[in-house]
Scaffold this active site. Structure first.
Site, PDB file in Angstrom:
ATOM      1  N   ASP A 101       7.335 -28.169  -9.980  1.00  0.00           N
ATOM      2  CA  ASP A 101       7.149 -27.086  -9.002  1.00  0.00           C
ATOM      3  C   ASP A 101       7.963 -27.428  -7.762  1.00  0.00           C
ATOM      4  OD1 ASP A 101       4.482 -24.908  -8.779  1.00  0.00           O
ATOM      5  OD2 ASP A 101       5.801 -25.195  -7.050  1.00  0.00           O
ATOM      6  N   THR A 132       4.980  -9.932 -17.495  1.00  0.00           N
ATOM      7  CA  THR A 132       4.153  -9.043 -16.665  1.00  0.00           C
ATOM      8  C   THR A 132       4.108  -7.617 -17.213  1.00  0.00           C
ATOM      9  OG1 THR A 132       4.094  -7.951 -14.499  1.00  0.00           O
ATOM     10  CG2 THR A 132       6.233  -8.689 -15.246  1.00  0.00           C
ATOM     11  N   ARG A 144      -6.881  -0.459 -12.300  1.00  0.00           N
ATOM     12  CA  ARG A 144      -6.176  -1.610 -12.856  1.00  0.00           C
ATOM     13  C   ARG A 144      -7.061  -2.339 -13.863  1.00  0.00           C
ATOM     14  NH1 ARG A 144      -2.847   0.714 -10.815  1.00  0.00           N
ATOM     15  NH2 ARG A 144      -1.186   0.111  -9.353  1.00  0.00           N
ATOM     16  N   LEU A 179      -5.740  -7.483  -4.634  1.00  0.00           N
ATOM     17  CA  LEU A 179      -6.939  -6.741  -4.247  1.00  0.00           C
ATOM     18  C   LEU A 179      -8.181  -7.631  -4.147  1.00  0.00           C
ATOM     19  CD1 LEU A 179      -8.346  -4.084  -3.588  1.00  0.00           C
ATOM     20  CD2 LEU A 179      -8.725  -3.775  -6.044  1.00  0.00           C
ATOM     21  N   TYR A 215      11.366  -7.032  -9.495  1.00  0.00           N
ATOM     22  CA  TYR A 215      10.488  -8.051 -10.074  1.00  0.00           C
ATOM     23  C   TYR A 215      10.312  -7.818 -11.576  1.00  0.00           C
ATOM     24  CZ  TYR A 215       6.174 -10.301 -11.513  1.00  0.00           C
ATOM     25  OH  TYR A 215       5.248 -11.009 -12.224  1.00  0.00           O
ATOM     26  N   ASN A 240      -3.705  -7.618 -14.513  1.00  0.00           N
ATOM     27  CA  ASN A 240      -4.029  -8.181 -13.192  1.00  0.00           C
ATOM     28  C   ASN A 240      -4.817  -9.477 -13.317  1.00  0.00           C
ATOM     29  OD1 ASN A 240      -3.325  -5.300 -12.748  1.00  0.00           O
ATOM     30  ND2 ASN A 240      -3.703  -5.869 -10.633  1.00  0.00           N
ATOM     31  N   ILE A 251      -7.523   0.213   1.741  1.00  0.00           N
ATOM     32  CA  ILE A 251      -7.394   0.871   0.433  1.00  0.00           C
ATOM     33  C   ILE A 251      -6.066   1.619   0.457  1.00  0.00           C
ATOM     34  CG2 ILE A 251      -8.320   2.624  -1.108  1.00  0.00           C
ATOM     35  CD1 ILE A 251     -11.085   2.073  -0.064  1.00  0.00           C
ATOM     36  N   GLY A 281       5.461   2.060  -5.024  1.00  0.00           N
ATOM     37  CA  GLY A 281       5.609   1.439  -6.343  1.00  0.00           C
ATOM     38  C   GLY A 281       4.319   1.248  -7.125  1.00  0.00           C
ATOM     39  N   PHE A 318       5.930 -20.730 -15.456  1.00  0.00           N
ATOM     40  CA  PHE A 318       5.270 -19.829 -14.496  1.00  0.00           C
ATOM     41  C   PHE A 318       6.044 -19.702 -13.192  1.00  0.00           C
ATOM     42  CE2 PHE A 318       2.108 -21.794 -17.198  1.00  0.00           C
ATOM     43  CZ  PHE A 318       1.265 -20.764 -17.547  1.00  0.00           C
TER      44      PHE A 318
HETATM   45  N1  UDP Z   1      -4.835  -2.735  -3.265  1.00  0.00           N
HETATM   46  C1  UDP Z   1      -5.464  -2.239  -2.152  1.00  0.00           C
HETATM   47  N2  UDP Z   1      -5.619  -3.056  -1.062  1.00  0.00           N
HETATM   48  C2  UDP Z   1      -5.159  -4.345  -1.043  1.00  0.00           C
HETATM   49  C3  UDP Z   1      -4.522  -4.853  -2.193  1.00  0.00           C
HETATM   50  C4  UDP Z   1      -4.372  -4.015  -3.290  1.00  0.00           C
HETATM   51  O1  UDP Z   1      -5.884  -1.067  -2.127  1.00  0.00           O
HETATM   52  O2  UDP Z   1      -5.314  -5.039  -0.018  1.00  0.00           O
HETATM   53  C5  UDP Z   1      -4.687  -1.887  -4.468  1.00  0.00           C
HETATM   54  C6  UDP Z   1      -3.236  -1.699  -4.894  1.00  0.00           C
HETATM   55  O3  UDP Z   1      -2.676  -0.572  -4.271  1.00  0.00           O
HETATM   56  C7  UDP Z   1      -3.394  -1.522  -6.406  1.00  0.00           C
HETATM   57  C8  UDP Z   1      -4.619  -2.367  -6.763  1.00  0.00           C
HETATM   58  O4  UDP Z   1      -5.322  -2.560  -5.523  1.00  0.00           O
HETATM   59  O5  UDP Z   1      -3.678  -0.189  -6.696  1.00  0.00           O
HETATM   60  C9  UDP Z   1      -4.265  -3.720  -7.334  1.00  0.00           C
HETATM   61  O6  UDP Z   1      -3.274  -4.315  -6.497  1.00  0.00           O
HETATM   62  P1  UDP Z   1      -2.843  -5.842  -6.638  1.00  0.00           P
HETATM   63  O7  UDP Z   1      -1.853  -6.112  -5.552  1.00  0.00           O
HETATM   64  O8  UDP Z   1      -4.055  -6.707  -6.692  1.00  0.00           O
HETATM   65  O9  UDP Z   1      -2.159  -5.949  -8.064  1.00  0.00           O
HETATM   66  P2  UDP Z   1      -0.957  -5.118  -8.731  1.00  0.00           P
HETATM   67  O10 UDP Z   1      -1.621  -4.051  -9.542  1.00  0.00           O
HETATM   68  O11 UDP Z   1      -0.093  -4.568  -7.628  1.00  0.00           O
HETATM   69  O12 UDP Z   1      -0.276  -6.125  -9.570  1.00  0.00           O
END
Ligand code: UDP
Length: 324
Positions: free
Chosen positions: A31, A116, A220, A189, A140, A169, A206, A283, A72
């Site tokens: 790493d 991913t 998710r 999240l 990404y 996720n 949110i 995105g 990773f």
């Molecule tokens: N999300 C949110 N607030 C946060 C982080 C994430 O509302 O502080 C939402 C984000 O828009 C997505 C979901 O939670 O719809 C999961 O986001 P995360 O970044 O955990 O994983 P991703 O799906 O982007 O890989």
């Protein structure tokens, strides 16, 4: 069996190293500590090497026999990848190419690759399976898909065996709360929900409540990090009997909205989640849920965490007593 875990100081990689050590494998962690944590490397030596440094990489493989690699190392923030695409192609694609070349030079022919769900882009079905069109919508996802293509070509040309595991996720922490998710800055999240419960930083944002989902927030598929680790070990064994390049989705098959995650977190913690509604994040597709039946069928994967509450409980234990 000696397994080199590249990126083993990061979130999923450190759980992998712990898992493999507990299963009797000899483990080394490589790493560069750009986003990983020295404190997360507890079950092996740490080789502080950057995959862009071909000479150092060559020395790693010269030092001792390595039977297989789990990989990773990556930049993994979607938003950042849009702003800094060269960093993503350099780290994720060139870095992996260097690793593959070192493996070839030293006769190491087995790789489990951390891929991913972002390789799919906008979902065209309720439960995304591996045959879904690959049309990444950010650098990404594209960088990971480019590596998957390299692995297919390497299988044909050099006989490299590989398994790409496409996570949905990743969430949760080790049961003993020794290690867990620790990104800086944190964008995911579940850690952000728990940090807002603990009053660490601002209220949860949110990102959008006007999506075409039952409660308007994004849905998710959350999968426990130790269930990911189990799948990687199974993938390693799969290569004993399967040549070529393979890919499997890893998800629970259950979708939870942002508001559902918050309400499960409130039940687990017994506290309310301070929040505000913010604009959509660029995105973010409305819904991303996996079909993981291929992994269950062909790898024999049996996730242990089949309930979001248990995943959040493990993350909560880590967050109340974080060690790094
Ligand atoms: N999300 C949110 N607030 C946060 C982080 C994430 O509302 O502080 C939402 C984000 O828009 C997505 C979901 O939670 O719809 C999961 O986001 P995360 O970044 O955990 O994983 P991703 O799906 O982007 O890989």
């Amino acid at each position: 069996m000696h397994v080199l875990i590249c990126g083993g100081a990061g979130y999923v990689g450190s759980h992998m190293a712990k898992w493999m050590a507990s299963r009797g494998f000899t483990v080394s962690v490589l790493d560069n500590l750009s986003t990983g944590h020295r404190a997360a490397v507890q079950w092996s030596d740490l080789l502080e090497v950057n995959l862009l440094d071909k000479h150092a990489l060559d020395q790693v493989f010269s030092a001792g026999p390595i039977d297989a690699v789990m990989h990773f190392c990556a930049r993994s923030l979607v938003g950042e990848s849009v702003v800094e695409p060269y960093q993503y192609y350099e780290n994720n694609v060139v870095g992996t190419l260097n690793l593959l070349q070192a493996m070839r030079k030293h006769g190491v022919d087995r790789l489990v690759f951390s891929s991913t769900a972002a390789v799919y882009g906008h979902p065209e079905m309720d439960h995304i399976d591996e045959e879904h069109r690959k049309a990444p919508i950010n650098p990404y996802g594209m960088s990971k898909l480019m590596v998957e293509h390299m692995l297919a070509d390497a299988a044909a040309a050099y006989g490299l065996r590989s398994v790409s595991l496409r996570y949905f996720n990743a969430a949760g922490a080790s049961e003993d709360a020794e290690i867990g998710e620790a990104h800086e800055p944190e964008t995911h999240l579940i850690p952000n929900v728990l940090k807002s419960v603990l009053g660490q930083g601002a209220a949860l944002k949110i990102f959008g409540d006007d999506y075409p989902t039952p409660d308007g927030t994004c849905v998710r598929d959350y999968v426990h990090v130790d269930d990911l680790a189990q799948a990687h070990e199974l993938a390693l064994r799969y290569m004993d009997t399967h040549e070529g390049a393979h890919a499997f989705n890893l998800g629970s098959g259950e979708g939870y909205s942002v508001r559902e995650v918050m309400s499960v977190a409130e039940r687990v913690t017994g506290r309310s989640v301070p929040y505000e509604v913010a604009p959509r994040r660029a995105g973010d597709p409305a819904v991303l849920v996996a079909s993981s039946s291929r992994a269950r069928r062909e790898l024999g994967w049996q996730p242990k965490y089949n309930e979001l509450g248990a995943i959040i409980e493990s993350a909560w234990r880590w967050h109340v007593n974080r060690k790094f």
